[in-house]
Design an enzyme around this catalytic site. Structure first.
Site, short mmCIF file in Angstrom:
data_model
loop_
_atom_site.label_atom_id
_atom_site.label_comp_id
_atom_site.label_asym_id
_atom_site.label_seq_id
_atom_site.Cartn_x
_atom_site.Cartn_y
_atom_site.Cartn_z
N GLU A 177 -15.99 13.54 40.49
CA GLU A 177 -15.16 14.59 41.10
C GLU A 177 -16.11 15.41 41.97
O GLU A 177 -16.95 16.15 41.45
CB GLU A 177 -14.56 15.52 40.04
CG GLU A 177 -13.24 15.09 39.48
CD GLU A 177 -12.63 16.21 38.64
OE1 GLU A 177 -12.69 17.39 39.07
OE2 GLU A 177 -12.11 15.92 37.56
N ASP A 229 -10.65 27.58 37.74
CA ASP A 229 -12.00 27.44 37.22
C ASP A 229 -12.51 28.73 36.60
O ASP A 229 -12.17 29.83 37.02
CB ASP A 229 -12.95 26.99 38.34
CG ASP A 229 -12.67 25.58 38.79
OD1 ASP A 229 -12.74 24.68 37.94
OD2 ASP A 229 -12.36 25.36 39.98
#
Length: 246
Positions: A34, A45
């Protein structure tokens, strides 16, 4: 064998470092990459990846940096661009998908793009043989899961809990995994809060795990040299790959 997917913040601290890190991760057993696209407001996040995002942007990250890195790493590892929708939208989905195709990137992971909106871009993705990775959360109903995974491509990203990356919360995912498996043969990878301690448990019943914050926190450790950072992350990858397969 269960697979290990590694998240790396593209261009942090710089392009050359990212290239060296990815090469080392491949040697350590990582199966998929990723490649995270730095963004100023990474809502899914936690503070670790958010900090790396901001530092990368301060260091001058541009989309061209992503393209230059991808031109090398996508030939080494199955690579997905992980980013928020805003940069893709401003670049233009037609242009960005064509660039991904040209570079050998396999698809996109866009956490802030709701499934219903993602469906609008599926024809373009399919036309260029690119995957738009679907997210499933333990809070999704059985009916919702069936709707999402019906269109799953590449792999299914199973979020380990409702929250942000890097936390260590855990939920019983067995019912969610069963609901996915009833509807789809697409591989399932568990992400969020996966590290050396949690990986073995999180890998139960699925095809692998996604590790991000556990790697990125090493990148933020200013007490380590660049070489030490790469060695430490590579060792974490080796440990996790072994644990999910024993």
């Amino acid at each position: 064998m269960k697979q290990l997917v590694a998240y790396v913040t593209a261009g942090f601290p710089d392009k050359a470092f990212t290239l060296d890190l990815v090469s080392s991760l491949k040697q350590s057993g990582v199966d998929k990459l990723e490649l995270g696209i730095p963004f100023s407001d990474p809502v899914a996040d936690g503070p670790i990846i958010e900090s790396a995002n901001l530092k990368a942007l301060q260091n001058g990250f541009k989309l061209e940096t992503l393209f230059e890195i991808s031109s090398v790493v996508a030939t080494e590892l199955e690579t997905y661009w992980m980013g928020y929708f805003n940069p893709f939208y401003h670049k233009g989905l037609d242009a960005i998908t064509q660039k991904a195709l040209d570079l050998g990137v396999k698809g996109f992971i866009i956490p802030d793009l709701p499934h219903e909106e993602a469906l609008c871009y599926m024809p373009l993705m399919q036309q260029r043989n690119l995957a738009m990775v679907s997210f499933v959360a333990p809070t999704d109903t059985k009916e919702r899961i069936a709707h999402i995974v019906k269109h799953a491509q590449g792999f299914i990203y199973l979020v380990a809990y409702a929250g942000i990356t890097g936390a260590h919360a855990g939920e019983d995912l067995s019912k969610t995994i069963h609901a996915i498996k009833e509807q789809s043969q697409t591989p399932v990878f568990v992400g969020f809060g996966v590290n050396e301690k949690t990986a073995k448990e999180r890998a139960k019943g699925v095809e692998g795990v996604i590790v991000g914050s556990a790697f990125v926190e090493v990148l933020l450790d200013e007490s380590l040299s660049g070489t030490q950072k790469i060695e430490k992350i590579a060792e974490k990858a080796r440990i996790i790959k072994e644990k999910i397969n024993t």
